[in-house]
Design a protein around this motif. Structure first.
Motif, PDB file in Angstrom:
ATOM      1  N   ARG A  91     -44.142  -3.670  -1.365  1.00  0.00           N
ATOM      2  CA  ARG A  91     -43.897  -2.235  -1.181  1.00  0.00           C
ATOM      3  C   ARG A  91     -43.190  -1.910   0.136  1.00  0.00           C
ATOM      4  N   VAL A  92     -43.399  -2.720   1.169  1.00  0.00           N
ATOM      5  CA  VAL A  92     -42.903  -2.379   2.504  1.00  0.00           C
ATOM      6  C   VAL A  92     -41.734  -3.284   2.874  1.00  0.00           C
ATOM      7  N   ALA A  93     -40.666  -2.670   3.409  1.00  0.00           N
ATOM      8  CA  ALA A  93     -39.469  -3.421   3.776  1.00  0.00           C
ATOM      9  C   ALA A  93     -38.862  -2.845   5.040  1.00  0.00           C
ATOM     10  N   ALA A  94     -38.031  -3.665   5.686  1.00  0.00           N
ATOM     11  CA  ALA A  94     -37.191  -3.223   6.791  1.00  0.00           C
ATOM     12  C   ALA A  94     -35.860  -3.926   6.611  1.00  0.00           C
ATOM     13  N   GLY A  95     -34.873  -3.243   6.076  1.00  0.00           N
ATOM     14  CA  GLY A  95     -33.633  -3.902   5.702  1.00  0.00           C
ATOM     15  C   GLY A  95     -33.916  -4.927   4.618  1.00  0.00           C
ATOM     16  N   GLU A  96     -33.476  -6.174   4.827  1.00  0.00           N
ATOM     17  CA  GLU A  96     -33.731  -7.224   3.842  1.00  0.00           C
ATOM     18  C   GLU A  96     -35.103  -7.859   4.006  1.00  0.00           C
ATOM     19  N   ARG A  97     -35.758  -7.621   5.118  1.00  0.00           N
ATOM     20  CA  ARG A  97     -37.088  -8.196   5.340  1.00  0.00           C
ATOM     21  C   ARG A  97     -38.105  -7.546   4.397  1.00  0.00           C
ATOM     22  N   ARG A  98     -39.062  -8.334   3.963  1.00  0.00           N
ATOM     23  CA  ARG A  98     -40.151  -7.842   3.120  1.00  0.00           C
ATOM     24  C   ARG A  98     -41.475  -8.203   3.777  1.00  0.00           C
ATOM     25  N   PHE A  99     -42.394  -7.234   3.800  1.00  0.00           N
ATOM     26  CA  PHE A  99     -43.700  -7.436   4.399  1.00  0.00           C
ATOM     27  C   PHE A  99     -44.754  -7.446   3.290  1.00  0.00           C
ATOM     28  N   VAL A 100     -45.389  -8.582   3.117  1.00  0.00           N
ATOM     29  CA  VAL A 100     -46.361  -8.769   2.039  1.00  0.00           C
ATOM     30  C   VAL A 100     -47.764  -8.620   2.600  1.00  0.00           C
ATOM     31  N   VAL A 101     -48.539  -7.734   1.992  1.00  0.00           N
ATOM     32  CA  VAL A 101     -49.931  -7.527   2.377  1.00  0.00           C
ATOM     33  C   VAL A 101     -50.804  -8.413   1.502  1.00  0.00           C
ATOM     34  N   LEU A 102     -51.665  -9.212   2.122  1.00  0.00           N
ATOM     35  CA  LEU A 102     -52.547 -10.073   1.332  1.00  0.00           C
ATOM     36  C   LEU A 102     -53.925 -10.138   1.970  1.00  0.00           C
ATOM     37  N   ARG A 103     -54.879 -10.591   1.161  1.00  0.00           N
ATOM     38  CA  ARG A 103     -56.262 -10.719   1.605  1.00  0.00           C
ATOM     39  C   ARG A 103     -56.762 -12.106   1.238  1.00  0.00           C
ATOM     40  N   ARG A 104     -57.311 -12.804   2.204  1.00  0.00           N
ATOM     41  CA  ARG A 104     -57.858 -14.145   1.987  1.00  0.00           C
ATOM     42  C   ARG A 104     -59.236 -14.224   2.637  1.00  0.00           C
ATOM     43  N   GLY A 105     -60.225 -14.598   1.856  1.00  0.00           N
ATOM     44  CA  GLY A 105     -61.565 -14.756   2.398  1.00  0.00           C
ATOM     45  C   GLY A 105     -62.083 -13.504   3.071  1.00  0.00           C
ATOM     46  N   PHE A 113     -41.217 -11.946   5.455  1.00  0.00           N
ATOM     47  CA  PHE A 113     -40.192 -12.759   4.801  1.00  0.00           C
ATOM     48  C   PHE A 113     -38.808 -12.228   5.172  1.00  0.00           C
ATOM     49  N   ASP A 114     -37.941 -13.134   5.616  1.00  0.00           N
ATOM     50  CA  ASP A 114     -36.597 -12.763   6.042  1.00  0.00           C
ATOM     51  C   ASP A 114     -35.587 -13.720   5.411  1.00  0.00           C
ATOM     52  N   PRO A 115     -34.734 -13.229   4.496  1.00  0.00           N
ATOM     53  CA  PRO A 115     -33.739 -14.113   3.867  1.00  0.00           C
ATOM     54  C   PRO A 115     -32.800 -14.779   4.865  1.00  0.00           C
ATOM     55  N   GLY A 116     -32.693 -14.228   6.071  1.00  0.00           N
ATOM     56  CA  GLY A 116     -31.820 -14.820   7.066  1.00  0.00           C
ATOM     57  C   GLY A 116     -32.491 -15.862   7.937  1.00  0.00           C
ATOM     58  N   ALA A 117     -33.707 -16.266   7.580  1.00  0.00           N
ATOM     59  CA  ALA A 117     -34.445 -17.241   8.384  1.00  0.00           C
ATOM     60  C   ALA A 117     -33.667 -18.554   8.492  1.00  0.00           C
ATOM     61  N   GLU A 118     -33.741 -19.169   9.663  1.00  0.00           N
ATOM     62  CA  GLU A 118     -32.978 -20.399   9.900  1.00  0.00           C
ATOM     63  C   GLU A 118     -33.324 -21.516   8.918  1.00  0.00           C
ATOM     64  N   PRO A 119     -34.619 -21.773   8.600  1.00  0.00           N
ATOM     65  CA  PRO A 119     -34.905 -22.857   7.651  1.00  0.00           C
ATOM     66  C   PRO A 119     -34.206 -22.673   6.296  1.00  0.00           C
ATOM     67  N   ARG A 120     -34.032 -21.423   5.888  1.00  0.00           N
ATOM     68  CA  ARG A 120     -33.331 -21.196   4.619  1.00  0.00           C
ATOM     69  C   ARG A 120     -31.845 -21.487   4.775  1.00  0.00           C
ATOM     70  N   ARG A 121     -31.272 -21.111   5.902  1.00  0.00           N
ATOM     71  CA  ARG A 121     -29.837 -21.321   6.109  1.00  0.00           C
ATOM     72  C   ARG A 121     -29.499 -22.798   6.255  1.00  0.00           C
ATOM     73  N   THR A 122     -30.423 -23.583   6.763  1.00  0.00           N
ATOM     74  CA  THR A 122     -30.145 -24.996   7.027  1.00  0.00           C
ATOM     75  C   THR A 122     -30.729 -25.931   5.958  1.00  0.00           C
ATOM     76  N   PHE A 123     -31.267 -25.368   4.885  1.00  0.00           N
ATOM     77  CA  PHE A 123     -31.889 -26.170   3.820  1.00  0.00           C
ATOM     78  C   PHE A 123     -30.866 -27.097   3.172  1.00  0.00           C
ATOM     79  N   ARG A 124     -31.227 -28.376   3.041  1.00  0.00           N
ATOM     80  CA  ARG A 124     -30.335 -29.374   2.455  1.00  0.00           C
ATOM     81  C   ARG A 124     -30.882 -29.958   1.153  1.00  0.00           C
ATOM     82  N   GLY A 125     -31.993 -29.452   0.679  1.00  0.00           N
ATOM     83  CA  GLY A 125     -32.565 -29.953  -0.560  1.00  0.00           C
ATOM     84  C   GLY A 125     -33.898 -30.638  -0.340  1.00  0.00           C
ATOM     85  N   ILE A 126     -34.461 -31.127  -1.431  1.00  0.00           N
ATOM     86  CA  ILE A 126     -35.747 -31.824  -1.418  1.00  0.00           C
ATOM     87  C   ILE A 126     -35.522 -33.268  -1.832  1.00  0.00           C
ATOM     88  N   GLU A 127     -35.940 -34.191  -0.982  1.00  0.00           N
ATOM     89  CA  GLU A 127     -35.880 -35.601  -1.366  1.00  0.00           C
ATOM     90  C   GLU A 127     -36.969 -35.879  -2.397  1.00  0.00           C
TER      91      GLU A 127
END
Length: 262
Positions: A91-105, A113-127
């Motif tokens: 429900r909550v966003a800031a531009g492309e970022r998404r903020f997920v509300v969750l409850r654990r224990g 979550f940010d689509p521009g995160a570096e790990p996503r940009r540099t991903f080379r696949g899964i061995e």
């Protein structure tokens, strides 16, 4: 689905890489914030004021926060339940970022979550090891009759309960092996396991998700589809470590092993 298990596996592997590298896949998680760690309501780098209030989270936003709720610019106060759908539908966003509300224990948290995160940009696949029919073995699920809670360490360093529903018994390398498993919604099984390759040729632990057992408990165990846990893609996930008894004393050179390297 084709009649060629190798082709099925290749399609599964390609789909996994696509899902992992999607705009709001696990590679885009940039933060997991427990609200109890921020009693004043302000989370560094996350706009707005977030406070837990019983069975809901109260978000307060001003003009300068740049937040949107349900797709519309938002200022004021809104009460939020835990998000249940895909990240992109939170429900909550800031531009492309998404903020997920969750409850654990019983604890509330916000994930960023940010689509521009570096790990996503540099991903080379899964061995992953190519399909090998030797790692498809018959198994039997032996339920406990009730859920057994086991305390296990999680990737964030905290211990939490892991609910286990039974044992998955199968034979590899000439001997009987057992994994303690949970039962997911829909009846499929879920195991967190390590083996002799863990921490070397593969990630320190992996997930295995066999299908729902037949009425007599029989189930196919396919290690070709062993999965990297979400915390292999982003440090902010809370993946549980293998419970006692789930470290196999044999090597399982099958399935996903680690992130591809340059």
């Amino acid at each position: 689905m084709s009649t060629d298990p190798r082709q099925d596996w290749r399609e599964w592997h390609e789909a996994r890489e696509a899902a992992v590298s999607a705009p709001y896949g696990p590679l885009s998680l940039t933060g997991h914030h427990w609200l109890s760690d921020h009693p004043e309501g302000r989370i560094p780098a996350v706009p707005g004021e977030w406070r837990a209030d019983g069975d809901e989270v109260v978000l307060t936003a001003s003009d300068g926060d740049g937040l949107a709720v349900d797709g519309k610019p938002f200022t004021g106060t809104v009460r939020l339940a835990a998000d249940q759908g895909p990240t992109e539908e939170s429900r909550v966003a800031a531009g492309e970022r998404r903020f997920v509300v969750l409850r654990r224990g019983g604890e509330w948290a916000v994930r960023d979550f940010d689509p521009g995160a570096e790990p996503r940009r540099t991903f080379r696949g899964i061995e992953a090891t190519p399909y090998d029919e030797r790692w498809v073995v018959p198994g039997v699920f032996r339920p406990y009759g009730e859920i057994r809670g086991v305390r296990v360490e999680n990737a964030d360093g905290r211990e939490r309960d892991l609910g286990l529903a039974g044992e998955l018994v199968f034979e590899v390398d000439g001997g009987e092996r057992t994994l303690r498993v949970a039962v997911e919604e829909g009846g499929s099984l879920w195991a967190v396991f390590a083996d002799a390759t863990s921490g070397g040729d593969s990630h320190r632990f992996r997930f295995l998700k066999p299908p729902a057992p037949a009425a007599d408990g029989t189930v196919t165990v396919d290690f070709n589809r062993a999965l990297l846990p979400p915390c292999a893609f982003a440090d902010h996930f809370l993946c549980p470590f293998p419970p006692p008894g789930n470290t196999l004393d044999v090597a399982v050179p099958a399935g996903e092993r680690r992130l591809a390297r340059d």
